[in-house]
Write a protein that holds these residues in place. Structure first.
Motif, PDB file in Angstrom:
ATOM      1  N   ILE A   1       0.860  -1.173   0.000  1.00  0.00           N
ATOM      2  CA  ILE A   1       0.000   0.000   0.000  1.00  0.00           C
ATOM      3  C   ILE A   1       0.900   1.226   0.000  1.00  0.00           C
ATOM      4  O   ILE A   1       2.022   1.188   0.510  1.00  0.00           O
ATOM      5  CB  ILE A   1      -0.976  -0.030   1.196  1.00  0.00           C
ATOM      6  CG1 ILE A   1      -2.068   1.036   1.034  1.00  0.00           C
ATOM      7  CG2 ILE A   1      -0.264   0.117   2.520  1.00  0.00           C
ATOM      8  CD1 ILE A   1      -3.215   0.840   2.041  1.00  0.00           C
TER       9      ILE A   1
ATOM     10  N   ARG B   1       1.011   5.807  -1.143  1.00  0.00           N
ATOM     11  CA  ARG B   1       0.379   6.940  -1.801  1.00  0.00           C
ATOM     12  C   ARG B   1       0.726   6.960  -3.296  1.00  0.00           C
ATOM     13  O   ARG B   1       1.580   6.220  -3.759  1.00  0.00           O
ATOM     14  CB  ARG B   1       0.883   8.242  -1.167  1.00  0.00           C
ATOM     15  CG  ARG B   1       0.154   8.591   0.114  1.00  0.00           C
ATOM     16  CD  ARG B   1       0.795   9.780   0.752  1.00  0.00           C
ATOM     17  NE  ARG B   1       2.111   9.453   1.277  1.00  0.00           N
ATOM     18  CZ  ARG B   1       3.058  10.355   1.482  1.00  0.00           C
ATOM     19  NH1 ARG B   1       2.862  11.608   1.179  1.00  0.00           N
ATOM     20  NH2 ARG B   1       4.221   9.986   1.977  1.00  0.00           N
ATOM     21  N   ASN B   2       0.109   7.857  -4.032  1.00  0.00           N
ATOM     22  CA  ASN B   2       0.473   8.028  -5.446  1.00  0.00           C
ATOM     23  C   ASN B   2       1.938   8.422  -5.527  1.00  0.00           C
ATOM     24  O   ASN B   2       2.404   9.274  -4.788  1.00  0.00           O
ATOM     25  CB  ASN B   2      -0.369   9.146  -6.080  1.00  0.00           C
ATOM     26  CG  ASN B   2      -1.834   8.775  -6.168  1.00  0.00           C
ATOM     27  OD1 ASN B   2      -2.687   9.486  -5.673  1.00  0.00           O
ATOM     28  ND2 ASN B   2      -2.122   7.639  -6.767  1.00  0.00           N
TER      29      ASN B   2
ATOM     30  N   LYS C   1       4.806   1.946  -6.260  1.00  0.00           N
ATOM     31  CA  LYS C   1       4.150   0.639  -6.368  1.00  0.00           C
ATOM     32  C   LYS C   1       4.295   0.059  -7.777  1.00  0.00           C
ATOM     33  O   LYS C   1       4.682  -1.098  -7.951  1.00  0.00           O
ATOM     34  CB  LYS C   1       2.654   0.767  -6.036  1.00  0.00           C
ATOM     35  CG  LYS C   1       2.365   1.282  -4.640  1.00  0.00           C
ATOM     36  CD  LYS C   1       0.887   1.311  -4.340  1.00  0.00           C
ATOM     37  CE  LYS C   1       0.088   2.255  -5.214  1.00  0.00           C
ATOM     38  NZ  LYS C   1       0.401   3.687  -4.998  1.00  0.00           N
TER      39      LYS C   1
ATOM     40  N   GLU D   1      -2.903  -2.484  -8.745  1.00  0.00           N
ATOM     41  CA  GLU D   1      -4.161  -1.775  -8.541  1.00  0.00           C
ATOM     42  C   GLU D   1      -5.332  -2.352  -9.336  1.00  0.00           C
ATOM     43  O   GLU D   1      -5.933  -1.654 -10.161  1.00  0.00           O
ATOM     44  CB  GLU D   1      -4.003  -0.279  -8.848  1.00  0.00           C
ATOM     45  CG  GLU D   1      -2.880   0.318  -8.026  1.00  0.00           C
ATOM     46  CD  GLU D   1      -3.077   1.779  -7.709  1.00  0.00           C
ATOM     47  OE1 GLU D   1      -4.219   2.166  -7.411  1.00  0.00           O
ATOM     48  OE2 GLU D   1      -2.079   2.522  -7.736  1.00  0.00           O
TER      49      GLU D   1
ATOM     50  N   GLU E   1      -2.224  -2.057  -3.916  1.00  0.00           N
ATOM     51  CA  GLU E   1      -3.611  -1.617  -3.762  1.00  0.00           C
ATOM     52  C   GLU E   1      -3.748  -0.396  -2.887  1.00  0.00           C
ATOM     53  O   GLU E   1      -2.953  -0.163  -1.982  1.00  0.00           O
ATOM     54  CB  GLU E   1      -4.439  -2.754  -3.141  1.00  0.00           C
ATOM     55  CG  GLU E   1      -5.302  -3.505  -4.102  1.00  0.00           C
ATOM     56  CD  GLU E   1      -6.318  -2.626  -4.835  1.00  0.00           C
ATOM     57  OE1 GLU E   1      -6.763  -3.059  -5.893  1.00  0.00           O
ATOM     58  OE2 GLU E   1      -6.669  -1.503  -4.368  1.00  0.00           O
ATOM     59  N   GLN E   2      -4.794   0.352  -3.142  1.00  0.00           N
ATOM     60  CA  GLN E   2      -5.182   1.440  -2.237  1.00  0.00           C
ATOM     61  C   GLN E   2      -6.436   1.011  -1.480  1.00  0.00           C
ATOM     62  O   GLN E   2      -6.793   1.612  -0.483  1.00  0.00           O
ATOM     63  CB  GLN E   2      -5.544   2.715  -3.024  1.00  0.00           C
ATOM     64  CG  GLN E   2      -4.567   3.098  -4.091  1.00  0.00           C
ATOM     65  CD  GLN E   2      -3.500   4.035  -3.583  1.00  0.00           C
ATOM     66  OE1 GLN E   2      -3.294   4.147  -2.377  1.00  0.00           O
ATOM     67  NE2 GLN E   2      -2.812   4.694  -4.489  1.00  0.00           N
ATOM     68  N   ASN E   3      -7.130   0.005  -2.010  1.00  0.00           N
ATOM     69  CA  ASN E   3      -8.421  -0.387  -1.449  1.00  0.00           C
ATOM     70  C   ASN E   3      -8.224  -1.326  -0.276  1.00  0.00           C
ATOM     71  O   ASN E   3      -7.768  -2.460  -0.416  1.00  0.00           O
ATOM     72  CB  ASN E   3      -9.246  -1.057  -2.549  1.00  0.00           C
ATOM     73  CG  ASN E   3     -10.623  -1.434  -2.057  1.00  0.00           C
ATOM     74  OD1 ASN E   3     -10.768  -2.368  -1.276  1.00  0.00           O
ATOM     75  ND2 ASN E   3     -11.628  -0.685  -2.484  1.00  0.00           N
ATOM     76  N   ARG E   4      -8.580  -0.846   0.910  1.00  0.00           N
ATOM     77  CA  ARG E   4      -8.313  -1.630   2.103  1.00  0.00           C
ATOM     78  C   ARG E   4      -9.124  -2.911   2.129  1.00  0.00           C
ATOM     79  O   ARG E   4      -8.658  -3.948   2.578  1.00  0.00           O
ATOM     80  CB  ARG E   4      -8.585  -0.780   3.332  1.00  0.00           C
ATOM     81  CG  ARG E   4      -7.318  -0.159   3.831  1.00  0.00           C
ATOM     82  CD  ARG E   4      -7.564   0.880   4.903  1.00  0.00           C
ATOM     83  NE  ARG E   4      -8.579   0.467   5.874  1.00  0.00           N
ATOM     84  CZ  ARG E   4      -9.312   1.326   6.579  1.00  0.00           C
ATOM     85  NH1 ARG E   4      -9.139   2.626   6.404  1.00  0.00           N
ATOM     86  NH2 ARG E   4     -10.194   0.895   7.454  1.00  0.00           N
TER      87      ARG E   4
ATOM     88  N   ASP F   1       6.607   3.882   1.167  1.00  0.00           N
ATOM     89  CA  ASP F   1       6.602   5.349   1.168  1.00  0.00           C
ATOM     90  C   ASP F   1       7.918   5.826   0.583  1.00  0.00           C
ATOM     91  O   ASP F   1       8.986   5.451   1.051  1.00  0.00           O
ATOM     92  CB  ASP F   1       6.421   5.867   2.610  1.00  0.00           C
ATOM     93  CG  ASP F   1       6.304   7.389   2.630  1.00  0.00           C
ATOM     94  OD1 ASP F   1       5.662   7.949   1.713  1.00  0.00           O
ATOM     95  OD2 ASP F   1       6.875   8.009   3.540  1.00  0.00           O
TER      96      ASP F   1
ATOM     97  N   TYR G   1       0.582   6.073   6.351  1.00  0.00           N
ATOM     98  CA  TYR G   1       0.121   5.912   4.974  1.00  0.00           C
ATOM     99  C   TYR G   1      -0.204   7.277   4.368  1.00  0.00           C
ATOM    100  O   TYR G   1       0.172   7.591   3.230  1.00  0.00           O
ATOM    101  CB  TYR G   1      -1.104   4.993   4.970  1.00  0.00           C
ATOM    102  CG  TYR G   1      -1.867   4.969   3.686  1.00  0.00           C
ATOM    103  CD1 TYR G   1      -1.209   4.810   2.473  1.00  0.00           C
ATOM    104  CD2 TYR G   1      -3.249   5.094   3.680  1.00  0.00           C
ATOM    105  CE1 TYR G   1      -1.921   4.786   1.297  1.00  0.00           C
ATOM    106  CE2 TYR G   1      -3.951   5.072   2.501  1.00  0.00           C
ATOM    107  CZ  TYR G   1      -3.288   4.924   1.305  1.00  0.00           C
ATOM    108  OH  TYR G   1      -3.992   4.908   0.138  1.00  0.00           O
TER     109      TYR G   1
END
Ligand SMILES: Nc1ncnc2c1ncn2[C@@H]1O[C@H](COP(=O)(O)OP(=O)(O)OP(=O)(O)O)[C@@H](O)[C@H]1O
Ligand SMILES: [Mg+2]
Lengths: 391, 290, 244
Positions: C38, C40-41, C45, C164, C195-198, C212, C234
């Motif tokens: 996971i 940020r933009n 990733k 993603e 993924e960003q979707n938890r 990060d 995050y």
């Protein structure tokens, strides 16, 4: 995406056509020594039309022969040939070099109606006379002298030959829609009408086409026994003939010196042997004078095709240039003649010799007013009707 | 009436050869996404080698095989050494390189064999059959049959075979092809090789008609180009129909209007199709999602 | 752990030769395991996904598949050795049909698309069977995502890297995607899920790594994702960086 690509592709096509015109030019020079007579010509020495260069090599052979025999009254002839690739966009550049850098006093046998058309006015303005190796009647002018018979006369002679000598009254004509083609057609129509006949068809073709089946179909539909294509070059004549014979139409073909060469025989695979006649103002290798011609060529230009109309024309022009220059040297009291003196000689020149008949430039700067008819027989061009004035 | 019949039938015969000349262009287009201007010169090399063999006594079959073998080889080499490596700089340099290569090959041919047109052997000139009073030689019949099988073969290849599908995939999305392990370089070389073979094959039918010179196959490719634009770049079937239509249309124009109008009619109809249906008459309109 | 299928050892990589995006990334994953990444933009990733898939070359460190160092191999070789990528943004072959997309994917590993392989993947995604001959460009975003995963599946991989997959999918679609991926995972395939979707991460992964600025900041269990300090890391509001 695809629209963009099509645009790109069209642009590239255009570019490639433009690029195809690029290329180097080569020159060749001959002769050396002090008091030279400097003359020149342009010709396709490279590029796709290179096969037409046989004419210039033959012109050069005629000049080389004279140089080896001591020149004209002691003056060697320096003959400068520049390569224009038969491309009228290049002809002006090389002609300018000839005139302004090499300082030629005349052009002897530059090749091609279209390339010469591009420089005719320039040469006249510079007062440089030319004996042209091309057939378009429009090229004749104050400073440009033609040798090859006009196509009007060639077309007329073929029609007359068909009607009077072969006793055929079903005649059709195939022609290209340009000055050469239409004048050849008009000459033929003139003769037929005088005999109370008319052509069974006047079929037009495009010399840049790839497919001649339409012309073949139309010619076949006329039912003519004699088809005249007087102004066609060998490759186009070959395509028309092949297309016709392929659909089973096998008439007698009337052609001219423009198509008289190995290419035609090659392309038609000899199918028209015995059925093809050529009107020409030039001699053949088989004639008496022809033996001398063939011997000179064998010595000075062994690689060129002896029997081709273009070669014989080139050689004849070489002989004419020598004769003209000889007279001009005389007029200049043995000195190297100037352009003006050569022009003076040309403007009152006439020729009726072993090589060519019916040249009278004192009247008009037109080509030969007499021609003979040759028949293609066993791969050779043999006399079928002797020299006679064009009708 | 006979004039019309004959015009139509001969138009179809020559039109099918036009289509064949479009086929080689489509093969490269479908894998690489641009048109090759080298195909005519690739064919010319093969044809001149073949003619040399024929003149020194090889039979027609060996000559034909040699022509195809040499064109295949030259096509593969041009693709492998020049054009495909240039693709990494984009389509434009690659497409330009096909023009440069074409000019170089034709320049070399002019130097070595010269510009004289020569006759080239054909399957057989003897009459095979006659349709509505129009005689067809074995060469015509062979031309039509071979072209038809090439078209069916290519159609099946691109829609059914794994390799054909992969070729289209590489052209569709280069990055995805790479990430999925599709060997795009190898597929492009295959397409150049196949296109080389097709050019040689085309040459075998063109050279006997137009006579063999350094430009003869190139002259015909113009019609092939029009055929695939009109038919649609991604439609093999479209190229076949459009090529045949061009053959008939040019023949009728020449017979009933004016032979000098043929190029005008040809290019005008191409532009018209581009304006009305930019993807060609049979091309699929590209679906785009944002 | 000797039974790990894929290990990354202090991996440094980036898009440009002298500009590392990832620095010193260590990861290990066993067959049948799914781990999440996971971040940020711009965290890196996709860079990680591309490096594992072989489209980007590592600058330092090693990538091992079943113990063997594959860092220097090409993307094509990695696909063939069993690492499949579901790329960011789906990257389907738009003008090819659904079936042809799968044929091309199978061709990438030198195989033909057998009827049973096609049957197997369309069992997971029945809609693809229904739209077998439709152009990929005509599919909905979610259907295209399924196609992208199906393409990876027909390559019979040992490891699937998913960049993603939930992007642009409706919550219901994400739930059913989670179920499908879980089934595939349980058949022994290892997953790396960017993924960003938890929700998806919680449903599938045994652990989640927080990426990060190219470094793995922490590794947590999916349940821990909702803890405030993890959220803060995050979101980039880590207490130290949040002095204002
Ligand atoms: N093609 C590229 N060339 C150079 N730098 C790139 C390229 N693509 C991305 N980057 C940079 O690399 C860093 C990581 O980008 P990457 O796409 O891997 O992030 P990400 O975590 O996938 O982001 P997102 O969530 O937006 O997909 C960013 O700083 C980005 O600006
Ligand atoms: Mg990303």
């Amino acid at each position: 995406m695809s629209k963009k690509l099509v645009g790109l592709t069209v642009a590239l096509t255009t570019l490639s056509t433009a690029l195809a015109g690029c290329g180097g030019g080569g020159d060749s020079a001959s002769g050396a020594g002090g008091d030279e007579i400097v003359i020149g010509a342009f010709s396709p020495l490279s590029g796709p039309a290179v096969s037409a260069s046989s004419g210039i090599y033959a012109t050069k052979a005629a000049l080389d022969k004279v140089n080896d025999a001591g020149g004209i009254d002691g003056h060697k002839i320096k003959f400068i040939i520049k390569d224009d690739q038969f491309d009228p966009a290049k002809t002006p550049g090389v002609t300018r070099e000839l005139v302004e850098t090499d300082r030629v006093s005349m052009l002897c046998g530059p090749q091609g109606s279209v390339p010469f058309g591009a420089v005719k006015d320039y040469l006249a303005a510079r007062k440089i006379p030319t004996i042209v190796n091309a057939g378009a009647p429009t090229l004749a002018g104050e400073y440009s002298y033609l040798v090859s018979s006009p196509f009007d006369g060639v077309g007329a002679m073929l029609a007359q030959f068909a009607v009077e000598d072969l006793d055929i009254d079903k005649v059709a004509i195939a022609y290209s829609d340009d000055a050469l083609g239409t004048s050849a057609r008009d000459g033929a129509v003139r003769i037929l009408e005088a005999d109370g006949l008319e052509p069974l068809g006047e079929i037009k073709y495009d010399i840049t086409a790839t497919d001649f089946s339409s012309q073949a179909i139309q010619l076949k539909a006329t039912g003519a026994d004699f088809v005249s294509i007087p102004a066609a070059q060998a490759n186009v004549a070959g395509l028309v003939i092949n297309a016709a014979e392929k659909i089973g139409y096998k008439p007698i073909w009337g052609l001219s010196y423009a198509a008289q060469n190995k290419t035609l025989v090659d392309v038609t695979k000899g199918a028209i042997d015995g059925r093809a006649y050529f009107a020409t103002p030039y001699i053949t290798e088989e004639s008496e004078t022809g033996a001398e011609y063939a011997a000179t060529l064998a010595e000075y230009a062994p690689d060129v095709e002896v029997n081709s109309g273009a070669t014989i024309a080139g050689y004849t022009i070489g002989e004419l240039c020598v004769d003209v220059l000889t007279k001009a040297v005389e007029a200049a009291d043995g000195e190297v003649p100037t352009s003006a003196q050569i022009q003076e000689t040309l403007s009152s020149y006439t020729a009726d010799n072993d090589y060519i008949q019916g040249i009278d430039w004192s009247d008009e700067p037109d080509g030969a007013a007499a021609a003979q008819i040759l028949q293609l027989k066993d791969g050779k061009y043999v006399e079928s009707k002797p020299f006679a004035p064009l009708p | 009436m006979e004039l019309l019949q004959t015009s139509l039938i001969l138009g179809v015969v020559v039109g099918i050869v036009y289509s064949l000349s479009g086929a080689g262009l489509v093969v490269i287009f479908r894998t690489s996404g641009y048109i090759s201007f080298t195909q005519g010169d690739i064919a010319a090399v093969g044809l001149f080698v073949g003619l040399a063999a024929y003149n020194s006594g090889a039979g027609y079959v060996w000559t034909a095989l040699l022509v195809i073998a040499v064109s295949t080889l030259v096509g593969g080499l041009v693709g492998a050494l020049i054009t495909v490596p240039l693709e990494k700089h984009g389509h434009l340099p690659a497409a330009l390189s096909t023009i440069a290569t074409a000019l170089i090959i034709s320049g070399l041919l002019n130097l070595t064999v010269g510009g004289d047109p020569r006759s080239f052997p054909e399957v057989s000139r003897s009459e095979a059959l006659s349709i509505l009073g129009v005689q067809m030689s074995w060469s015509d019949v062979a031309g039509v049959l071979v072209s038809a099988s090439v078209f069916i073969g290519l159609g099946v290849f691109f829609s059914r075979s794994r390799m054909g599908v992969a070729m289209r995939a590489v052209n569709d999305n280069k990055l995805a092809g790479e990430l999925l392990g599709v060997p795009d370089r190898r597929l492009k070389l295959v397409s150049w090789t196949v296109a080389g073979a097709l050019s040689g094959l085309l040459g075998l039918f063109v050279a006997p008609i137009l006579s063999l010179s350094t430009v003869s196959v190139n002259t015909l490719l113009v019609f092939g180009f029009c055929a695939i634009v009109i038919g649609g770049f991604d439609s093999i079937f479209g190229a076949l129909v459009a090529g045949t239509a061009i053959g008939v249309m040019t023949n009728l124009t020449s017979t009933y209007l004016d032979p000098n109008l043929v190029p005008t009619v040809l290019w005008a109809s191409m532009l018209l199709v581009l304006l009305v249906r930019p993807n060609g008459l049979f091309g699929r309109r590209k679906l785009v999602r944002v | 752990m000797t039974d790990d299928i894929l290990t990354l050892e202090s991996l440094t990589a980036g898009y440009l030769a002298d500009v590392p995006v990832l620095e010193g990334v260590d990861l290990a994953i066993a067959p049948g395991q799914a781990i999440g990444i996971i971040g940020r933009n711009g965290a890196g990733k996709s860079c990680l996904a591309m490096t594992i898939a072989g489209a980007l070359a590592p600058q330092h460190g090693a990538i091992r598949l079943a113990g063997e160092d594959i860092s220097a191999t090409s993307a094509r070789a990695r696909v063939r050795s069993g690492i499949a990528l579901v790329p960011e943004g789906r990257q389907v072959f738009a003008q090819l049909s659904v079936r042809e997309n799968l044929v091309a994917a199978a061709y990438g590993v030198g195989r033909r698309l057998t009827g049973s392989a096609f049957g197997q993947v369309t069992e997971f995604f029945p809609i693809l069977k229904k739209k077998e001959s439709h152009l990929a460009a005509s599919l909905s975003g979610g259907e295209q995502q399924m196609l992208a995963i199906a393409r990876a599946l027909v390559q019979s991989p040992q490891v699937i890297v998913c960049d993603e997959p939930s992007l642009g999918l409706a919550p219901v679609a994400i739930d059913s995607l989670a179920q499908t991926l879980a089934t595939i995972r349980d058949s022994g395939v290892a997953f790396i899920l960017m993924e960003q979707n938890r929700g998806l991460l919680e449903d599938l992964c045994s652990s989640v790594n927080l990426l990060d600025a190219g470094r793995i900041k922490m590794t947590v269990s999916p349940e821990e994702l909702s803890r405030p300090e993890v959220m803060a890391a995050y979101l980039g509001h880590a207490p130290t960086a949040d002095a204002l």
